[in-house]
Design a protein around this motif. Structure first.
Motif, PDB file in Angstrom:
ATOM      1  N   ALA A  33      80.504 -54.149  55.454  1.00 56.23           N
ATOM      2  CA  ALA A  33      81.310 -53.755  54.303  1.00 56.23           C
ATOM      3  C   ALA A  33      80.999 -54.573  53.057  1.00 56.23           C
ATOM      4  O   ALA A  33      81.200 -54.113  51.941  1.00 56.23           O
ATOM      5  N   HIS A  34      80.508 -55.805  53.186  1.00 54.20           N
ATOM      6  CA  HIS A  34      80.257 -56.657  52.024  1.00 54.20           C
ATOM      7  C   HIS A  34      78.805 -56.585  51.546  1.00 54.20           C
ATOM      8  O   HIS A  34      78.443 -57.267  50.598  1.00 54.20           O
ATOM      9  N   ASP A  35      77.976 -55.770  52.189  1.00 52.03           N
ATOM     10  CA  ASP A  35      76.586 -55.642  51.777  1.00 52.03           C
ATOM     11  C   ASP A  35      76.458 -54.623  50.643  1.00 52.03           C
ATOM     12  O   ASP A  35      77.262 -53.697  50.516  1.00 52.03           O
ATOM     13  N   ASP A  36      75.412 -54.778  49.827  1.00 53.43           N
ATOM     14  CA  ASP A  36      75.158 -53.805  48.770  1.00 53.43           C
ATOM     15  C   ASP A  36      74.585 -52.508  49.335  1.00 53.43           C
ATOM     16  O   ASP A  36      74.834 -51.431  48.808  1.00 53.43           O
ATOM     17  N   ILE A  37      73.776 -52.620  50.388  1.00 55.69           N
ATOM     18  CA  ILE A  37      73.171 -51.437  51.008  1.00 55.69           C
ATOM     19  C   ILE A  37      73.709 -51.331  52.433  1.00 55.69           C
ATOM     20  O   ILE A  37      73.479 -52.210  53.257  1.00 55.69           O
ATOM     21  N   ILE A  38      74.430 -50.253  52.696  1.00 60.11           N
ATOM     22  CA  ILE A  38      75.012 -50.071  54.016  1.00 60.11           C
ATOM     23  C   ILE A  38      74.597 -48.722  54.571  1.00 60.11           C
ATOM     24  O   ILE A  38      74.164 -47.831  53.839  1.00 60.11           O
ATOM     25  N   HIS A  39      74.730 -48.578  55.872  1.00 60.23           N
ATOM     26  CA  HIS A  39      74.414 -47.303  56.502  1.00 60.23           C
ATOM     27  C   HIS A  39      75.419 -46.253  56.034  1.00 60.23           C
ATOM     28  O   HIS A  39      76.607 -46.547  55.887  1.00 60.23           O
ATOM     29  N   PRO A  40      74.952 -45.018  55.788  1.00 62.96           N
ATOM     30  CA  PRO A  40      75.857 -43.983  55.268  1.00 62.96           C
ATOM     31  C   PRO A  40      77.068 -43.698  56.135  1.00 62.96           C
ATOM     32  O   PRO A  40      78.061 -43.151  55.648  1.00 62.96           O
ATOM     33  N   GLU A  41      77.005 -44.037  57.434  1.00 62.46           N
ATOM     34  CA  GLU A  41      78.138 -43.762  58.308  1.00 62.46           C
ATOM     35  C   GLU A  41      79.193 -44.864  58.255  1.00 62.46           C
ATOM     36  O   GLU A  41      80.251 -44.727  58.869  1.00 62.46           O
ATOM     37  N   HIS A  42      78.932 -45.945  57.555  1.00 67.21           N
ATOM     38  CA  HIS A  42      79.809 -47.101  57.613  1.00 67.21           C
ATOM     39  C   HIS A  42      80.695 -47.207  56.374  1.00 67.21           C
ATOM     40  O   HIS A  42      80.486 -46.528  55.378  1.00 67.21           O
ATOM     41  N   VAL A  43      81.665 -48.091  56.475  1.00 69.29           N
ATOM     42  CA  VAL A  43      82.646 -48.256  55.412  1.00 69.29           C
ATOM     43  C   VAL A  43      82.060 -49.108  54.279  1.00 69.29           C
ATOM     44  O   VAL A  43      81.408 -50.114  54.519  1.00 69.29           O
ATOM     45  N   GLN A  44      82.328 -48.668  53.056  1.00 64.66           N
ATOM     46  CA  GLN A  44      81.869 -49.383  51.869  1.00 64.66           C
ATOM     47  C   GLN A  44      83.089 -49.885  51.100  1.00 64.66           C
ATOM     48  O   GLN A  44      84.081 -49.164  50.942  1.00 64.66           O
ATOM     49  N   LEU A  45      83.020 -51.125  50.641  1.00 65.56           N
ATOM     50  CA  LEU A  45      84.161 -51.698  49.936  1.00 65.56           C
ATOM     51  C   LEU A  45      84.405 -50.997  48.596  1.00 65.56           C
ATOM     52  O   LEU A  45      83.467 -50.619  47.898  1.00 65.56           O
ATOM     53  N   LEU A  46      85.677 -50.837  48.254  1.00 66.11           N
ATOM     54  CA  LEU A  46      86.072 -50.445  46.914  1.00 66.11           C
ATOM     55  C   LEU A  46      86.274 -51.728  46.121  1.00 66.11           C
ATOM     56  O   LEU A  46      87.226 -52.468  46.349  1.00 66.11           O
ATOM     57  N   LYS A  47      85.357 -51.984  45.182  1.00 67.95           N
ATOM     58  CA  LYS A  47      85.327 -53.294  44.533  1.00 67.95           C
ATOM     59  C   LYS A  47      86.097 -53.351  43.220  1.00 67.95           C
ATOM     60  O   LYS A  47      86.399 -54.434  42.726  1.00 67.95           O
ATOM     61  N   THR A  48      86.393 -52.190  42.636  1.00 68.40           N
ATOM     62  CA  THR A  48      87.091 -52.187  41.353  1.00 68.40           C
ATOM     63  C   THR A  48      88.195 -51.139  41.366  1.00 68.40           C
ATOM     64  O   THR A  48      88.203 -50.221  42.193  1.00 68.40           O
ATOM     65  N   GLN A  49      89.086 -51.265  40.403  1.00 67.15           N
ATOM     66  CA  GLN A  49      90.153 -50.281  40.262  1.00 67.15           C
ATOM     67  C   GLN A  49      89.575 -48.912  39.928  1.00 67.15           C
ATOM     68  O   GLN A  49      90.051 -47.878  40.415  1.00 67.15           O
ATOM     69  N   GLY A  50      88.521 -48.883  39.089  1.00 72.77           N
ATOM     70  CA  GLY A  50      87.879 -47.616  38.733  1.00 72.77           C
ATOM     71  C   GLY A  50      87.286 -46.921  39.937  1.00 72.77           C
ATOM     72  O   GLY A  50      87.422 -45.697  40.100  1.00 72.77           O
ATOM     73  N   ASP A  51      86.596 -47.685  40.806  1.00 72.94           N
ATOM     74  CA  ASP A  51      86.040 -47.104  42.022  1.00 72.94           C
ATOM     75  C   ASP A  51      87.141 -46.512  42.894  1.00 72.94           C
ATOM     76  O   ASP A  51      86.982 -45.444  43.489  1.00 72.94           O
ATOM     77  N   THR A  52      88.248 -47.224  42.979  1.00 74.28           N
ATOM     78  CA  THR A  52      89.364 -46.773  43.808  1.00 74.28           C
ATOM     79  C   THR A  52      89.938 -45.464  43.271  1.00 74.28           C
ATOM     80  O   THR A  52      90.201 -44.522  44.030  1.00 74.28           O
ATOM     81  N   MET A  53      90.108 -45.397  41.960  1.00 70.56           N
ATOM     82  CA  MET A  53      90.636 -44.181  41.353  1.00 70.56           C
ATOM     83  C   MET A  53      89.698 -42.999  41.560  1.00 70.56           C
ATOM     84  O   MET A  53      90.116 -41.901  41.943  1.00 70.56           O
ATOM     85  N   ARG A  54      88.408 -43.216  41.326  1.00 70.19           N
ATOM     86  CA  ARG A  54      87.445 -42.115  41.458  1.00 70.19           C
ATOM     87  C   ARG A  54      87.395 -41.610  42.905  1.00 70.19           C
ATOM     88  O   ARG A  54      87.289 -40.401  43.145  1.00 70.19           O
TER      89      ARG A  54
END
Length: 528
Positions: free
Chosen positions: A401-422
């Motif tokens: 989750a904390h990596d910049d490049i992750i496998h498409p099946e895995h969870v990616q962190l929402l790092k900003t409020q804008g990302d969360t809203m989108r």
């Protein structure tokens, strides 16, 4: 060392000039020439002149061009497209209209367009070819209008010419009228998209063009864009409040415009409320160090109908967000999903309070058996194993989750409020909450993002098949509260949905799960 490649090109170029000169001499020797021969002779002269008197670097650049496989010398062009490739289209155009000015040509083509339009209106059998001819003339008139240089302050008109002169404002009005004529002609052909676009162009040149406002409103009416039609009518009436055509159309569309504006206002209020809620969730999560995550909203980058319904969305996710129970009270509730892999069942809890102890919630769902009871309440619990005291509880550690490049099946962190809203708005739109058109746009964007994520993973790891090992897990003591679990640094909440895995302690599926997902820690209540 001599560059034989360049020398060869120079020889070919010199041969070409010689051949062109010879062809010109042959044409001149044939005596009187018709208009086509005259045009060809002039074109050859022009081409030969372009081959002499090179500026710095021009000769080499021209050699590269004429010896390119895609370059066709103008003498051998057999179509309009080939003339365009030759680079001499402007030269031929100048020869055709030699002695004419852009102003006279603009006026001439506009008159031809007007004549063709009137012939189309008078035609009894409604032959649309007249209007198509009018369009060609109007487009040509507009092209010449763009070539006219306006008079600036202090300039004087040339005395020895009959051409009308225009300052910049007058010229823009002329251009606006031509675009308006194009829009009017497209109305006869019922090309409503073109009517809209040409009316907008007319208004860019002159926003006082009332006819353009009317035609724009008519286009929006036919396209059933009621609110946009209302806006066009309002702006047109601001220019000419008593215009009968605008007033009649406004009266005709009044109810539809009113409903469209009301619906838009409702959507805006709902969107503002959602923005406020997501901002509150983000602020609460950031303040309490609760990590939020997301997974791809689509599972395929191809337009496959079956794939469109397959989300990598933890279901049943009904769009619930974590929320504060009441203003002024710092008590939050979260949607929560209990997964029972041993029996392929689950429970969705819409409101699980952060201060609630996990054991208390499990006791409600899976109460202990009384002395005279032998069976639990769940019909799918055939061996009566689901009682609160016999259950093991886990959450996954999303190790990438904390990596910049992750496998498409895995969870990616929402790092900003804008990302969360989108992410939240996209998930709603993909479900169809904003209509089919918006859902199609969001699907396309989500597919693009998934494609880019796949490409990044392939570049780093060579293949999508290079899947990371299964996630490890943390076992959760039932005496913990939901808030204790959320604030653990290893916990990430994907899709705003707290997900816990629950097994009967002695069930074979429990041992298989731990074998595949090693348990690396036990989260227990802190000792005071």
């Amino acid at each position: 060392m001599p560059d034989y490649h360049i020398d060869e090109k120079v020889d070919q170029y010199n041969d070409l000039l010689s051949n062109m000169s010879a062809m010109k001499d042959t044409i001149d020797a044939e005596g009187p020439r018709d208009k086509t021969d005259e045009l060809l002779a002039n074109a050859i002269d022009l081409a030969i002149q372009q081959g002499r008197g090179w500026g710095p670097g021009e000769k080499e650049a021209y050699l590269e061009k004429i010896l390119d496989d895609d370059f066709i010398p103008p003498l051998f062009a057999t179509s309009v497209e080939e003339v365009e490739k030759s680079g001499l289209q402007e030269a031929f155009t100048s020869l055709i209209y030699d002695g004419e000015t852009p102003t006279r040509l603009m006026l001439s083509f506009r008159k031809k367009g007007n004549d063709a339009f009137q012939n189309g209106k008078r035609n009894q059998v409604k032959n649309l070819s007249y209007f198509r001819t009018a369009l060609n003339h109007y487009y040509e008139a507009f092209a010449w209008a763009l070539k006219i240089e306006p008079l600036h302050e202090g300039d004087y008109a040339v005395a020895d010419t009959d051409d009308p002169t225009y300052n910049e404002q007058e010229l823009n009005q002329e251009r606006s009228k031509i675009c308006g004529n194009i829009a009017l002609t497209h109305m006869q052909l019922k090309n409503w998209g073109f009517v809209r676009d040409e009316s907008k162009k007319a208004l860019q040149y002159d926003d006082q063009n009332v006819k353009a406002w009317y035609r724009l409103a008519k286009a929006y009416q036919q396209l059933q864009e009621w609110e946009a039609a209302g806006d066009a009518l309002d702006k047109g009436l601001a220019v000419e409040p008593e215009n009968p055509d605008l007033l009649k159309l406004q009266q005709l569309l009044a109810e539809r415009i009113r409903k469209a504006r009301k619906q838009r206002q409702q959507r805006e209020r709902a969107r503002a409320e959602r923005v406020s809620k997501v901002k509150a969730v983000w602020k609460h999560a950031s303040t309490n160090k609760i990590a939020l995550g997301k997974v791809p909203l689509v599972s395929s980058v191809e337009e496959d109908e079956e794939e469109e319904t397959r989300w990598h969305h933890h279901m049943p996710h009904s769009g619930h967000l974590p929320r504060q129970l009441q203003d002024g009270v710092d008590e939050w509730v979260w949607p929560c999903l209990f997964l029972y892999p041993s029996h392929q069942h689950s429970d969705f809890i819409a409101q699980f309070g952060e201060s609630e102890m996990l054991a208390m919630r499990l006791a409600e769902v899976f109460p202990e058996l009384e002395e005279d009871e032998t069976e639990t309440d769940m019909p799918w619990d055939h061996n009566n194993e689901f009682t609160c005291s016999q259950l093991a509880i886990y959450f996954e550690i999303h190790q990438t989750a904390h990596d910049d490049i992750i496998h498409p099946e895995h969870v990616q962190l929402l790092k900003t409020q804008g990302d969360t809203m989108r992410f939240y708005e996209a998930s709603r739109a993909l479900k169809g909450d904003e209509g089919d058109d918006i859902a199609a746009i969001v699907t396309a964007v989500a597919r693009k993002q998934l494609h880019e994520q796949r490409q990044a993973w392939k570049k780093k790891h060579g293949s999508l098949w290079a899947v990371p090992p299964p996630n490890t897990v943390v076992r959760v003591h039932p005496a913990l509260t939901l808030g204790d679990i959320l604030r653990d640094e290893r916990m990430v909440v994907p899709n705003f949905l707290v997900t816990l895995y629950i097994f009967p302690e002695q069930h074979p599926a429990h041992a298989a799960f731990i074998k595949e997902h090693p348990c690396v820690a036990v989260l227990q209540p802190k000792v005071e």
